[in-house]
Scaffold this motif. Structure first.
Motif, mmCIF file in Angstrom:
data_model
loop_
_atom_site.group_PDB
_atom_site.id
_atom_site.type_symbol
_atom_site.label_atom_id
_atom_site.label_comp_id
_atom_site.label_asym_id
_atom_site.label_seq_id
_atom_site.Cartn_x
_atom_site.Cartn_y
_atom_site.Cartn_z
ATOM 1 N N ILE A 171 -4.957 -3.451 -0.424
ATOM 2 C CA ILE A 171 -5.201 -4.901 -0.822
ATOM 3 C C ILE A 171 -4.048 -5.739 -0.412
ATOM 4 O O ILE A 171 -2.965 -5.516 -1.292
ATOM 5 N N TYR A 172 -4.170 -6.798 0.384
ATOM 6 C CA TYR A 172 -2.936 -7.552 0.610
ATOM 7 C C TYR A 172 -3.201 -9.044 0.004
ATOM 8 O O TYR A 172 -4.169 -9.588 0.505
ATOM 9 N N THR A 178 1.854 -9.947 -1.401
ATOM 10 C CA THR A 178 2.001 -8.658 -2.191
ATOM 11 C C THR A 178 0.995 -7.653 -1.736
ATOM 12 O O THR A 178 -0.201 -7.968 -1.550
ATOM 13 N N LEU A 179 1.560 -6.470 -1.331
ATOM 14 C CA LEU A 179 0.633 -5.135 -0.922
ATOM 15 C C LEU A 179 0.093 -4.404 -2.221
ATOM 16 O O LEU A 179 1.233 -3.917 -2.618
ATOM 17 N N ILE A 180 -0.843 -4.220 -2.418
ATOM 18 C CA ILE A 180 -1.334 -3.172 -3.495
ATOM 19 C C ILE A 180 -2.012 -2.109 -2.684
ATOM 20 O O ILE A 180 -2.963 -2.257 -1.962
ATOM 21 N N THR A 181 -1.094 -0.848 -2.870
ATOM 22 C CA THR A 181 -1.497 0.282 -1.865
ATOM 23 C C THR A 181 -2.540 1.302 -2.526
ATOM 24 O O THR A 181 -2.865 2.187 -1.658
ATOM 25 N N GLY A 182 -3.002 1.196 -3.626
ATOM 26 C CA GLY A 182 -3.766 2.318 -4.300
ATOM 27 C C GLY A 182 -2.867 3.577 -4.049
ATOM 28 O O GLY A 182 -1.667 3.644 -4.457
ATOM 29 N N ASP A 183 -3.286 4.562 -3.271
ATOM 30 C CA ASP A 183 -2.623 5.772 -3.192
ATOM 31 C C ASP A 183 -2.224 6.129 -1.701
ATOM 32 O O ASP A 183 -1.885 7.150 -1.268
ATOM 33 N N ALA A 184 -2.111 5.147 -0.863
ATOM 34 C CA ALA A 184 -1.757 5.130 0.510
ATOM 35 C C ALA A 184 -0.056 5.329 0.466
ATOM 36 O O ALA A 184 0.167 5.986 1.481
ATOM 37 N N MET A 185 0.582 4.973 -0.358
ATOM 38 C CA MET A 185 1.852 5.070 -0.502
ATOM 39 C C MET A 185 2.124 5.553 -2.135
ATOM 40 O O MET A 185 1.289 5.067 -3.022
ATOM 41 N N VAL A 186 3.313 6.192 -2.396
ATOM 42 C CA VAL A 186 3.540 6.067 -3.740
ATOM 43 C C VAL A 186 5.108 5.751 -3.904
ATOM 44 O O VAL A 186 5.940 5.513 -2.933
ATOM 45 N N ALA A 206 -3.415 8.920 7.181
ATOM 46 C CA ALA A 206 -2.606 8.360 6.294
ATOM 47 C C ALA A 206 -1.178 7.453 7.149
ATOM 48 O O ALA A 206 -1.057 6.428 6.602
ATOM 49 N N ILE A 207 -0.667 8.222 7.875
ATOM 50 C CA ILE A 207 0.511 7.662 8.534
ATOM 51 C C ILE A 207 -0.027 6.379 9.312
ATOM 52 O O ILE A 207 0.730 5.345 9.351
ATOM 53 N N LYS A 208 -1.380 6.530 10.157
ATOM 54 C CA LYS A 208 -1.831 5.653 10.943
ATOM 55 C C LYS A 208 -1.915 4.211 9.964
ATOM 56 O O LYS A 208 -1.792 3.204 10.270
ATOM 57 N N SER A 209 -2.382 4.503 8.780
ATOM 58 C CA SER A 209 -2.716 3.380 7.798
ATOM 59 C C SER A 209 -1.513 2.682 7.470
ATOM 60 O O SER A 209 -1.566 1.447 7.469
ATOM 61 N N ILE A 210 -0.539 3.463 6.990
ATOM 62 C CA ILE A 210 0.701 2.927 7.004
ATOM 63 C C ILE A 210 1.469 1.790 7.925
ATOM 64 O O ILE A 210 1.958 0.888 7.584
ATOM 65 N N GLU A 211 1.065 2.385 9.217
ATOM 66 C CA GLU A 211 1.709 1.586 10.309
ATOM 67 C C GLU A 211 0.882 0.174 10.153
ATOM 68 O O GLU A 211 1.714 -0.934 10.780
ATOM 69 N N LYS A 212 -0.280 0.137 9.889
ATOM 70 C CA LYS A 212 -0.875 -1.171 9.581
ATOM 71 C C LYS A 212 -0.269 -2.211 8.907
ATOM 72 O O LYS A 212 -0.178 -3.513 9.178
ATOM 73 N N PHE A 213 0.475 -1.780 7.987
ATOM 74 C CA PHE A 213 1.143 -2.568 6.958
ATOM 75 C C PHE A 213 2.113 -3.498 7.736
ATOM 76 O O PHE A 213 2.607 -4.520 7.301
ATOM 77 N N LEU A 214 2.465 -2.895 8.630
ATOM 78 C CA LEU A 214 3.767 -3.806 9.481
ATOM 79 C C LEU A 214 3.173 -5.064 10.183
ATOM 80 O O LEU A 214 3.957 -5.928 10.462
ATOM 81 N N ASP A 215 1.920 -5.115 10.003
ATOM 82 C CA ASP A 215 1.357 -6.484 10.552
ATOM 83 C C ASP A 215 1.363 -7.530 9.555
ATOM 84 O O ASP A 215 0.920 -8.793 9.956
ATOM 85 N N TYR A 216 1.815 -7.441 8.310
ATOM 86 C CA TYR A 216 1.668 -8.214 7.247
ATOM 87 C C TYR A 216 3.160 -8.726 6.737
ATOM 88 O O TYR A 216 4.082 -8.097 6.834
ATOM 89 N N ASP A 217 3.169 -9.812 6.380
ATOM 90 C CA ASP A 217 4.328 -10.590 5.692
ATOM 91 C C ASP A 217 4.425 -9.983 4.162
ATOM 92 O O ASP A 217 3.770 -10.787 3.408
ATOM 93 N N ILE A 221 5.563 -4.637 -2.730
ATOM 94 C CA ILE A 221 4.663 -3.576 -2.890
ATOM 95 C C ILE A 221 4.350 -3.135 -4.222
ATOM 96 O O ILE A 221 5.377 -2.915 -4.905
ATOM 97 N N VAL A 222 3.163 -3.094 -4.817
ATOM 98 C CA VAL A 222 2.932 -2.305 -5.975
ATOM 99 C C VAL A 222 1.808 -0.897 -5.726
ATOM 100 O O VAL A 222 0.971 -1.181 -5.131
ATOM 101 N N CYS A 223 2.725 0.107 -5.911
ATOM 102 C CA CYS A 223 2.044 1.235 -5.799
ATOM 103 C C CYS A 223 1.197 1.687 -7.015
ATOM 104 O O CYS A 223 1.890 1.567 -8.113
ATOM 105 N N TYR A 224 0.188 2.382 -7.081
ATOM 106 C CA TYR A 224 -0.506 2.871 -8.233
ATOM 107 C C TYR A 224 0.059 3.938 -8.968
ATOM 108 O O TYR A 224 0.347 3.956 -10.278
#
Length: 242
Positions: A171-172, A178-186, A206-217, A221-224
């Motif tokens: 969730i962004y 602020t990006l709330i990553t769940g368990d996409a990252m720790v 999982a790596i492709k998903s992290i690449e998507k975050f580069l599109d956001y300002d 980040i809050v990691c669970y």
């Protein structure tokens, strides 16, 4: 007043060890949203931690579940029992696992690994199986299919981030950048890491998903698991993906 609150909750992991997790509340005049809700039995801890931050859990309107691991949705049943007005939100893929109409993918994974374990390891594994089987399920009120912009709490973007689980979402928050990553990252001591491969069902996704975050300002980040990470997030993400 709109706020983003990171809660600090201790819980017992699948191996029986004490750990800490960081559910997030996004507060606004119209919506108050909790993102992930810890394990079964954690409601008093959530209420206590929320009150420390001058927030009453009864004012929640929605709970977004990033995926169906027990430490993210195990507390749903108790929360809905006490606060039945709260709507549960998840991805379309995760819905049947949260509702219990499909068997937990984490339990399937654990059962598949079980025969390869030593007798000592099987003791902890059986404890983990018991936790997963004891989860009480609840209906999902709102489902999100893929990426979606929502006008909740100053504007949030649901980002489909498969890998850790097929239906995992992050969730962004546009207002708080602020990006709330769940368990996409720790995170560990303020440093970001890709989610543990042991618990990630598809590492390439999982790596492709992290690449998507580069599109956001993203300013933070809050990691669970691990909490808040600040700094030059774009550079941190690029370094992580090398």
């Amino acid at each position: 007043m709109n706020r983003l609150i990171s809660l600090n909750i201790d819980f017992i992991s699948g191996t029986g060890n004490k750990d800490f997790i960081y559910p997030v509340i996004i507060q606004s005049d119209k919506e108050n949203i909790l993102i992930d809700c810890s394990t079964s039995g954690s409601l008093p801890l959530l209420e206590k931690e929320a009150k420390k931050n001058n927030f009453d859990l009864s004012n929640l309107t929605k709970i977004i579940i990033t995926h169906h691991d027990h430490d993210h949705m195990g507390g749903l049943y108790e929360i809905k029992g006490k606060y039945p007005h709260i709507q549960v939100v998840s991805s379309l893929i995760e819905k049947p696992y949260i509702e219990g109409t499909k068997k937990s993918l984490r339990l399937e994974q654990a059962e598949k690994i079980y025969p390869t374990l030593s007798e000592a390891e099987k003791i902890n594994a059986e404890y983990f199986h018991h936790i997963l089987k004891s989860i009480k399920h609840v209906p999902v009120d709102i489902t999100i299919d893929g990426d979606k912009e929502l006008d909740w709490c100053g504007g949030i973007k649901i980002i489909a981030t498969p890998g850790h689980m097929p239906g995992h979402i992050s969730i962004y928050s546009r207002e708080f950048k602020t990006l709330i990553t769940g368990d996409a990252m720790v995170a560990q001591k303020g440093e970001l890491f890709i989610a543990n491969p042991q618990y990630t069902l598809d590492m390439k996704e999982a790596i492709k998903s992290i690449e998507k975050f580069l599109d956001y300002d993203i300013q933070q980040i809050v990691c669970y698991h691990g909490g808040l990470v600040k700094g030059d997030i774009t550079s941190i993400l690029k370094k992580l993906l090398k």
